[in-house]
Scaffold this motif. Structure first.
Motif, short mmCIF file in Angstrom:
data_model
loop_
_atom_site.label_atom_id
_atom_site.label_comp_id
_atom_site.label_asym_id
_atom_site.label_seq_id
_atom_site.Cartn_x
_atom_site.Cartn_y
_atom_site.Cartn_z
N SER A 1 0.81 -1.17 0.09
CA SER A 1 0.16 0.09 0.13
C SER A 1 0.89 1.50 0.21
CB SER A 1 -0.85 -0.08 1.23
OG SER A 1 -0.13 -0.10 2.44
N SER B 1 1.03 5.06 1.77
CA SER B 1 0.65 5.91 2.99
C SER B 1 1.29 7.29 2.99
CB SER B 1 0.62 5.36 4.18
OG SER B 1 0.25 5.92 5.36
N ASP C 1 1.43 10.64 5.46
CA ASP C 1 0.79 11.07 6.58
C ASP C 1 1.49 12.72 7.00
OD1 ASP C 1 -0.02 11.26 9.22
OD2 ASP C 1 1.05 9.87 10.07
N ASP D 1 -2.70 13.83 4.24
CA ASP D 1 -3.06 12.55 4.51
C ASP D 1 -3.90 11.64 3.63
OD1 ASP D 1 -2.13 12.95 7.13
OD2 ASP D 1 -4.12 13.79 7.99
N GLN E 1 -4.08 7.47 1.75
CA GLN E 1 -3.82 6.17 1.99
C GLN E 1 -4.35 5.50 0.55
OE1 GLN E 1 -5.19 7.51 5.00
NE2 GLN E 1 -3.05 7.72 5.24
#
Length: 388
Positions: free
Chosen positions: A3, A5, A7, A24, A26
């Motif tokens: 995946s 991500s 942040d 942010d 995902q």
């Protein structure tokens, strides 16, 4: 497989320009996420930070469980497809696809196997001996995709890969990209400025504006329930009409210029917070496809406008019309045509998409049928949607 991500990712250039702010996001393993927005919104910068081609000012980029902030691009196990095909003209299709594998000094049998597998996925087996000059634009883009697939990466990054193709070929290649991504099943970030491409391709769509994420959701959810005026105006083609309105004190109608449009109770059942705006100004959003000819047998009420332009597209009529209600155009509407060529003044004209076969004359006052339950409402100050 892995995946992606992000942040709190922020990118500030040395001159102080903040290209991306506190992002942010995902992207799940196997998901195709499309990032869309106007030119300069930061979407390509996001892709380049994931690829390692841009440093992250603050925040964390992860692929799988591994933080990538300080990892070199070649060690991130990603493959990229760009707007330009960047094929080696002196090499055959097979040699172009297998080039990165030869650089890794993989055995010839393994290279041949991977090249054949990628060619089968893309349907280009018959072209392996050809040179790029013998291929069309769409065929070259397939080869560029094959060069990415053959590496068997954990993550795919695609930066406007279809923008060099003509309109008809783009439609065909969109289906091809979706099919290939589903078959190989890796996390994919696809960047484009074309919202139609975004809506037809993405499992989810992330809408960017001025470096900030506005909304990320399934395509239909973005269309049905936009978070703010920018998303409402960006998603859908033609763009949503945004009109200055005023709710009646008794909440039974909304005034659009000189016209009073009755509002049934169902409007407030769907948007309970709208009751707090009694007697106040609101922005009313009306999608072109929710405006119909009064002769089409649709339920609803009528609003009037003066016809400024009619585009007969066969399956539909696009009717551009003016009203005395002021249009509040979204950023997309103001810059919809990046070439700067517009037939009419988009600041003054709304658009209806009506059924074909109806006679609509330039300059006439025409009534459009609309169901008020289909209206969207926005706070004129914050530009946020009014829901509940």
């Amino acid at each position: 497989m892995a995946s992606i991500s992000l942040d709190g990712v922020t990118k500030v250039y040395p001159n102080g320009y903040e290209a991306v702010h506190d992002l942010d996001l995902q992207i799940a393993d196997g998901e195709l996420l499309v990032m869309v927005g106007p030119s300069g919104c930061g979407k390509t910068t996001v892709l380049r930070m994931i690829a390692g081609l841009e440093d992250v000012t603050s925040g964390t980029v992860k692929i799988g469980d591994r933080t990538m902030n300080d990892v070199a691009p070649r060690d991130r196990d990603i493959a990229m497809v760009f707007q330009s095909y960047a094929l080696y003209p002196q090499m055959s299709v097979a040699q172009n696809i297998g080039f990165a594998l030869r650089m890794k000094k993989l055995p010839k049998t393994e290279i041949d196997r991977r090249v054949r597998d990628a060619a089968n996925v893309l349907g280009i087996t018959d072209w392996l001996s050809r040179k790029p000059a013998q291929l069309s634009g769409g065929q070259r883009q397939r080869v560029a995709m094959g060069r990415a697939i053959v590496r068997e990466p954990s993550v795919f990054l695609m930066d406007e890969p279809l923008s060099n193709l003509d309109a008809k070929l783009r439609v065909q290649m969109r289906a091809e990209v979706a099919r290939v991504q589903q078959r190989i099943g890796v996390a994919t970030l696809y960047v484009t400025h074309d919202q139609t491409e975004a809506m037809t391709l993405g499992h989810r769509v992330a809408v960017m504006r001025a470096g900030q994420l506005q909304q990320c959701d399934a395509p239909q959810a973005l269309y049905d329930r936009p978070k703010n005026m920018f998303v409402a105006g960006f998603v859908g083609s033609p763009a949503m009409n945004l009109l200055e309105g005023h709710l009646a004190d008794d909440l039974q109608s909304v005034t659009l210029g000189s016209q009073s449009v009755p509002l049934p109770t169902g409007v407030y059942d769907r948007r309970p917070q709208l009751r707090n705006y009694a007697g106040q100004a609101v922005i009313v959003g009306v999608r072109p496809e929710d405006l119909h000819s009064p002769d089409a047998g649709r339920p609803g009420v009528d609003i009037e406008g003066v016809v400024e332009l009619v585009e007969a597209l066969g399956a539909e009529l696009l009717v551009h019309f003016s009203m005395d209600a002021r249009l509040v155009q979204s950023e997309l509407s103001r810059h919809a045509n990046e070439s700067g060529e517009e037939d009419i003044d988009s600041e003054q004209v709304a658009v209806a998409r009506i059924e074909p076969g109806h006679v609509v004359r330039l300059g006439e006052r025409y009534r459009f049928r609309v169901e008020p339950e289909r209206f969207e409402f926005f706070n004129p100050t914050s530009e946020d949607a009014i829901w509940g």
